[in-house]
Design an enzyme around this catalytic site. Structure first.
Site, PDB file in Angstrom:
ATOM      1  CG  ASP A  46      -1.688  -1.269   1.408  1.00 49.00           C
ATOM      2  OD1 ASP A  46      -2.034  -1.905   0.403  1.00 49.00           O
ATOM      3  OD2 ASP A  46      -1.930  -1.662   2.570  1.00 49.00           O
TER       4      ASP A  46
ATOM      5  CD  GLU B 132      -9.285  -2.511  -1.367  1.00 42.96           C
ATOM      6  OE1 GLU B 132      -9.978  -2.329  -0.345  1.00 42.96           O
ATOM      7  OE2 GLU B 132      -8.600  -3.528  -1.553  1.00 42.96           O
TER       8      GLU B 132
END
Length: 652
Positions: free
Chosen positions: A52, A208
């Protein structure tokens, strides 16, 4: 272009594309940088679990934040001068005291804690925004990347947030899953000004990983359809509130099929160019970042090269410094190295670097029946592709019922540990607490070793009482990546009590060596794995049905497709034969081998049509020599048939 599919089937452990033989077992290096030292680098840019990613540039320095979830000190912030060589600036959150579960009291927070995090710099401060699934959203601020950091709690829940500062100075956060919203913050960036507004509803579930930018006339929102087989998409609009249009901007597996790279951010360079930092799921090792260039098509920021799968690239920023990640620790400093994290919040009163000088003393914290419930398991990331960790432990002060040793931590986990009974010390190798092997140990000092193959995910354990002779012990352990832990496998050192607290161990040192994916020297016995080439054209990798347990892959070609290996060094003379093992159902197929840097074709081999696999030896035109780049290209004339090239062996 022909519709033929050509397969090169390769075994990871034994290889399948062989140019004379074996890894050099003594070719160990520190946790190596991906910098090749010649102005280029090799992907993955960091061979470790840094998922991420969010990357920003502040003046001439780049900073990257990633996810570490339940591990603390956590929220690791990295810094770099060239986007390739990274060092740890700080662990932003020393401990997270928002719930007793972070102290493993009454429960745990495995796979929870800090998730996908946003990093920005404004108001002359660093801002780090993350959301936990259980406690909500938090912003940490600091004047310097090294800290100290100040915590602020938001009164909203911002899932997978992406902070953005508009040219007007307004501060926004893009957030959400599937239903993407934008929330405006006040000018201090610490409170909500305008509640969230829906700006985009995804056409399928799972969108997302939000990262929001303004470039030229457009607002760009980088997102991913999550999971290993997701892909990277971009939304764009001329208004921050939409309407947005969507486009896939990357759908690549690099050299690790079938895992697709996803969840990228955009990084601006001083020269106006952009690069993407994106990660790929690598099973046992976790989620590993790649650095790829951005090119523009009709005002869409596309990631990587549209024609090739290049893993060796020119560095985006020139620099001479090469930084290797810290892994080895002699424990001769008064504070822990920044690479170390605990499985949850540490109990700082139960470990010391000063009670016994030049050693880490780990006291048992409380009585428990499981390693996963025990505090103060000290961990660090396992760096790939191959590594070996050895720890020296003084076990003389353990108490009856204590368990201490080395762990490969995920779900499942495996330990090589000493269990102190009333009669003796038992060395045990366990899978999830289940004892697989056991023997009696009389020495007060033990050396424990784990050798990790980060490609096949296999781990072998060894022990020694003299640091000279190491005995293999127990069974081969297969690392996995499960969402119950949600971080890559870690090396860990533990000590916990099952009967009564009060014992301790002294960890003298923890040493890690690393091996490259393959060496570039060619001599009898050398192996080069075909799926880990440097360059491809009209070809791709996919997970093979042959030996999946060791991650055997195919390289799938179209007509004219190639793979190439850079910087081949021939150290053995007289290599003039290639032994091909293949399956061919085409009447007109051939394999061509050439030195790309000179254009010289050194062999063209007709692949005869036959049922099943066959092995044929061909002579090359001249003895193999060192080259900057060697290419293997497949040609096939017709639109039917399969060519499966299993291995190539070069010999005298």
């Amino acid at each position: 272009m022909s519709g033929y599919k050509v397969f090169i089937k390769n075994r990871i452990l034994k290889s399948l594309l062989i140019i004379s033989i074996l890894f050099l077992s003594n070719n160990n290096t520190p946790a190596q940088s991906s910098d090749n030292g010649n102005g280029t680098f090799r992907n993955p840019v960091i061979w470790g679990d840094f998922p991420d990613p969010d990357v920003i540039r502040v003046s001439d320095t780049y900073y990257m934040i990633s996810t570490s979830m339940h591990y603390f000190p956590g929220v690791t912030l990295l810094k770099s001068k060239d986007l390739v060589n990274w060092n740890i600036a700080s662990n932003v959150v020393d401990e997270f005291k928002e719930h007793p579960f972070y102290d493993l009291k009454g429960g745990g927070r495995y796979a929870k804690g800090q998730w996908a995090t946003s990093l920005r710099y404004f108001n002359e401060k660093f801002y780090i925004l993350f959301t936990t699934l259980t406690e909500g959203s938090y912003i940490y601020t600091a004047v310097k990347a090294e800290g100290p950091w100040e915590k602020h709690k938001l009164d909203v829940f911002l899932y997978d947030p992406g902070m953005f500062i508009d040219t007007s100075g307004q501060i926004y956060v893009a957030h959400g899953n599937t239903d993407i919203q934008v929330t405006e913050l006040n000018v201090d960036g610490l409170s909500v000004k305008t509640p969230g507004k829906l700006i985009y509803k995804a056409h399928r579930n799972g969108l997302e990983g939000n990262r929001l930018y303004k470039i030229g006339d457009y607002y760009y929102l980088f997102c991913t359809y999550g999971g290993p087989q997701g892909n990277q998409v971009c939304l764009r609009s001329k208004s921050i509130y939409g309407p947005f249009e969507e486009r896939v901007v990357m759908n690549e597996t690099a050299n690790y099929a079938p895992m697709v790279l996803h969840q990228s951010c955009l990084v601006d360079l001083p020269d106006g160019n952009y690069w993407g930092m994106i990660f790929q799921d690598h099973n046992g090792l976790g989620r590993i970042p790649y650095l790829v260039p951005v090119y523009w098509v009709d005002d869409w920021p596309m990631l990587s090269n549209p024609m090739d799968g290049i893993t060796t690239l020119k560095k985006p920023v020139a620099s001479d410094e090469i930084i290797n990640f810290p892994t080895t620790d002699e424990f001769n400093e008064p504070v822990l190295g920044l690479q170390w994290q605990f499985n949850h919040n540490p109990d700082k009163s139960k470990y010391s670097l000063t009670e016994n000088k030049d050693a880490l003393r780990l006291h048992t914290v409380s009585v428990t029946d499981s390693l996963l419930k025990a505090r103060n398991t000290i961990c660090q990331r396992i760096f790939g592709p191959h590594s070996e960790a050895t720890v020296k432990i003084d076990i003389s002060k353990m108490k009856t019922g204590d368990k201490a040793g080395l762990v490969i931590l995920q779900d499942p986990f495996a330990t090589l540990m000493v269990y102190k009974t009333k009669k003796d010390n038992q060395l045990q190798m366990t899978f999830n607490e289940e004892v697989k092997s056991s023997t009696t140990i009389k020495s007060p000092v033990i050396y424990l070793r784990a050798k990790v193959n980060g490609v096949s995910d296999k781990v072998d354990f060894f022990y020694s009482t003299d640091d000279i002779t190491y005995q293999p012990f127990g069974e081969v352990f297969k690392m996995e990546f499960r969402l119950s832990i949600f971080c890559g496998n870690r090396y860990g050192i533990f000590n916990y009590a099952t009967e009564k607290a009060g014992g301790y161990i002294d960890v003298d040192w923890f040493r890690v060596t690393h091996e490259p994916l393959f060496t570039r020297d060619c001599y009898n016995g050398k192996i080069i794995e075909a799926e880990y080439f440097d360059h491809q054209y009209c070809s791709e990798v996919r997970l093979s049905g042959n030996d999946r347990d060791n991650r055997n892959q195919d390289v799938v070609f179209r007509d004219g497709g190639l793979i190439a290996f850079n910087d081949i060094s021939v150290t053995d003379t007289g290599l003039i034969h290639m032994e091909l093992t293949f399956e061919c159902t085409s009447d007109d197929a051939s394999l061509e081998v050439r030195y790309q840097d000179t254009g010289e074709i050194i062999g063209t081999f007709k692949l005869p049509n036959a049922k099943g696999y066959q092995t044929v030896t061909f002579g090359i035109d001249t003895a193999l020599k060192s080259t900057k780049r060697m290419e293997f290209r497949v040609w096939s004339r017709y639109d039917k048939g399969i060519i499966a090239l299993d291995k190539i062996k070069i010999s005298n």
